[in-house]
Design an enzyme around this catalytic site. Structure first.
Site, PDB file in Angstrom:
ATOM      1  N   HIS A  69       0.933  -1.105  -0.011  1.00  0.00           N
ATOM      2  CA  HIS A  69       0.239  -0.173  -0.109  1.00  0.00           C
ATOM      3  C   HIS A  69       0.951   1.185   0.007  1.00  0.00           C
ATOM      4  O   HIS A  69       1.851   1.406   0.928  1.00  0.00           O
ATOM      5  CB  HIS A  69      -0.833  -0.009   1.331  1.00  0.00           C
ATOM      6  CG  HIS A  69      -1.722   1.121   1.285  1.00  0.00           C
ATOM      7  ND1 HIS A  69      -3.251   1.106   0.416  1.00  0.00           N
ATOM      8  CD2 HIS A  69      -1.571   2.493   1.793  1.00  0.00           C
ATOM      9  CE1 HIS A  69      -3.932   2.150   0.742  1.00  0.00           C
ATOM     10  NE2 HIS A  69      -2.892   3.053   1.358  1.00  0.00           N
ATOM     11  N   CYS A  70       0.801   2.260  -0.906  1.00  0.00           N
ATOM     12  CA  CYS A  70       1.580   3.273  -1.231  1.00  0.00           C
ATOM     13  C   CYS A  70       1.031   4.484  -0.756  1.00  0.00           C
ATOM     14  O   CYS A  70      -0.052   4.892  -1.315  1.00  0.00           O
ATOM     15  CB  CYS A  70       2.077   3.241  -2.662  1.00  0.00           C
ATOM     16  SG  CYS A  70       3.174   4.815  -2.855  1.00  0.00           S
ATOM     17  N   PRO A  71       1.366   5.248   0.189  1.00  0.00           N
ATOM     18  CA  PRO A  71       0.758   6.392   0.823  1.00  0.00           C
ATOM     19  C   PRO A  71       0.869   7.664  -0.383  1.00  0.00           C
ATOM     20  O   PRO A  71       0.022   8.485  -0.535  1.00  0.00           O
ATOM     21  CB  PRO A  71       1.371   6.728   2.111  1.00  0.00           C
ATOM     22  CG  PRO A  71       2.790   6.131   1.970  1.00  0.00           C
ATOM     23  CD  PRO A  71       2.556   4.971   0.976  1.00  0.00           C
ATOM     24  N   ASN A  75      -3.321   4.417  -2.405  1.00  0.00           N
ATOM     25  CA  ASN A  75      -3.897   3.190  -3.013  1.00  0.00           C
ATOM     26  C   ASN A  75      -2.961   2.128  -2.983  1.00  0.00           C
ATOM     27  O   ASN A  75      -1.420   2.307  -2.637  1.00  0.00           O
ATOM     28  CB  ASN A  75      -4.174   3.599  -4.537  1.00  0.00           C
ATOM     29  CG  ASN A  75      -5.547   2.632  -4.810  1.00  0.00           C
ATOM     30  OD1 ASN A  75      -5.715   1.597  -4.276  1.00  0.00           O
ATOM     31  ND2 ASN A  75      -6.224   3.291  -5.859  1.00  0.00           N
TER      32      ASN A  75
END
Length: 350
Positions: A69-71, A75
């Protein structure tokens, strides 16, 4: 050129953000009902977890081929947007390198010709204007400082994002995700610890970097497959990885005991240089340890481990705190706390 970089960077950035990773349909089950025994069941999505999918607590959905999960994009990076996300990680450093070159040459020109900060009144070579009739815009102090600051940002972005691109390309060329790399490492550790004699082969590595590359990058921009069924190498089948996940999930009696205290800081200075510089790049928390604490490790890196700490004061096995901790702070328990039997005996049974 700068406009070109900007358009391509923003296009891939927003594609990774809004296209999304692709989610396992709610209530999904495999075509053959007997295959359910090879899969984990997600109570939140009310469906089975398809091969290579994992539940994301931030997105609150099961993500197909979840990497992380990439901030940055708010998403997950997964099946549908892995290519766009990786291209963004490539194009951003290239654009910053181009911008850095322009900044360096501009500042060099200003300093070499001494036309900034009012230096032209002190010394100016009038013959230079005759040789090069192109106009040069003098810099003030604020413009020069802004250019220097922008150069620092560009170089910092090049290094940080470039390293992330290298990490992503490593997993893509082996047709893995970051999570699957952890699963494979834990599988080898489990086999070695219990001495089962098994040989774990990662099923989705096609044996060729080019074939693995084509699994993510295509001319159409749409990745191969449907995100639920995947081609596997010879000697493996569709559920080889999910079966290993079930084995690891059932392996709850391997415990670790803390040998020394750990405060829970992100980059501990006192735990060694390698531990300091290899701290996991994740939003997941660190857990503080005291000597003698029991931890159930679920995955790990070379110098770090992720697990659940068991509090002695809680009933029914204790309330568990999850997080990362340095590997050098713990050792594997020699006895099973539930049966008080040596783990070696358990190895033989398995």
């Amino acid at each position: 050129m700068l406009l070109n970089w900007t358009v391509m960077i923003l296009y891939n950035y927003f594609s990774a953000m809004f296209v999304g990773p692709g989610y396992v349909p709610l209530g999904w089950t495999p075509e053959k009902s007997q295959d359910c025994m090879y899969l984990q069941y997600c109570k939140v999505c009310q469906s089975y977890k398809a091969p290579r999918s994992h539940h994301c607590r931030k997105c609150n959905r099961c993500v197909m081929k979840m990497d992380h999960h990439c901030p940055w994009i708010n998403n997950c990076c997964g099946y549908q947007n892995h290519a766009s996300f990786t291209l963004f990680l490539l194009l951003a450093p290239l654009g910053c390198i181009h911008a850095s070159f322009i900044f360096v040459m501009t500042m060099y020109t200003q300093l070499y010709n001494r036309i900034s900060f009012g230096w032209s009144s002190v010394k100016i070579d009038m013959s230079a204007a005759k040789r090069d009739p192109r106009p040069i815009i003098p810099f003030g102090l604020s413009a020069f400082a802004a250019s220097l600051f922008a150069l620092g940002l560009a170089l910092g972005t090049t290094i940080a994002v470039g390293m992330l691109f290298i990490i992503q390309m490593k997993v893509i060329l082996t047709n893995k995700t970051s999570i699957e790399s952890w699963i494979e490492e834990k599988a080898k550790d489990r086999i070695q610890y219990y001495q089962t004699g098994e040989t774990f082969i990662f099923p989705y590595d096609m044996g060729s970097k080019w074939k693995n590359f084509k699994q993510v990058f295509t001319w159409s921009g749409i990745p191969e497959g449907d995100g639920l069924d995947w081609p596997v190498r010879d000697g493996c089948h569709q559920y080889s990885l999910t079966i290993e996940q079930l084995k690891q999930k059932a392996d709850k009696r391997v415990r670790y005991r803390a040998l020394e205290d750990y405060s829970g800081v992100c980059c501990p200075v006192t735990k060694g240089v390698k531990t300091f510089f290899t701290t996991p790049c994740t939003e997941e928390p660190r857990i503080a340890l005291s000597k003698g604490d029991l931890i159930l490790a679920t995955r790990g890196l070379k110098h770090w481990m992720y697990g659940e700490k068991i509090l002695d004061s809680a009933a029914d096995g204790g309330i568990r705190e999850r997080g990362w901790f340095p590997r050098k702070c713990v050792e594997k328990c020699q006895y099973d706390s539930e049966t008080d039997q040596p783990v070696d005996g358990e190895k033989k049974n398995r």
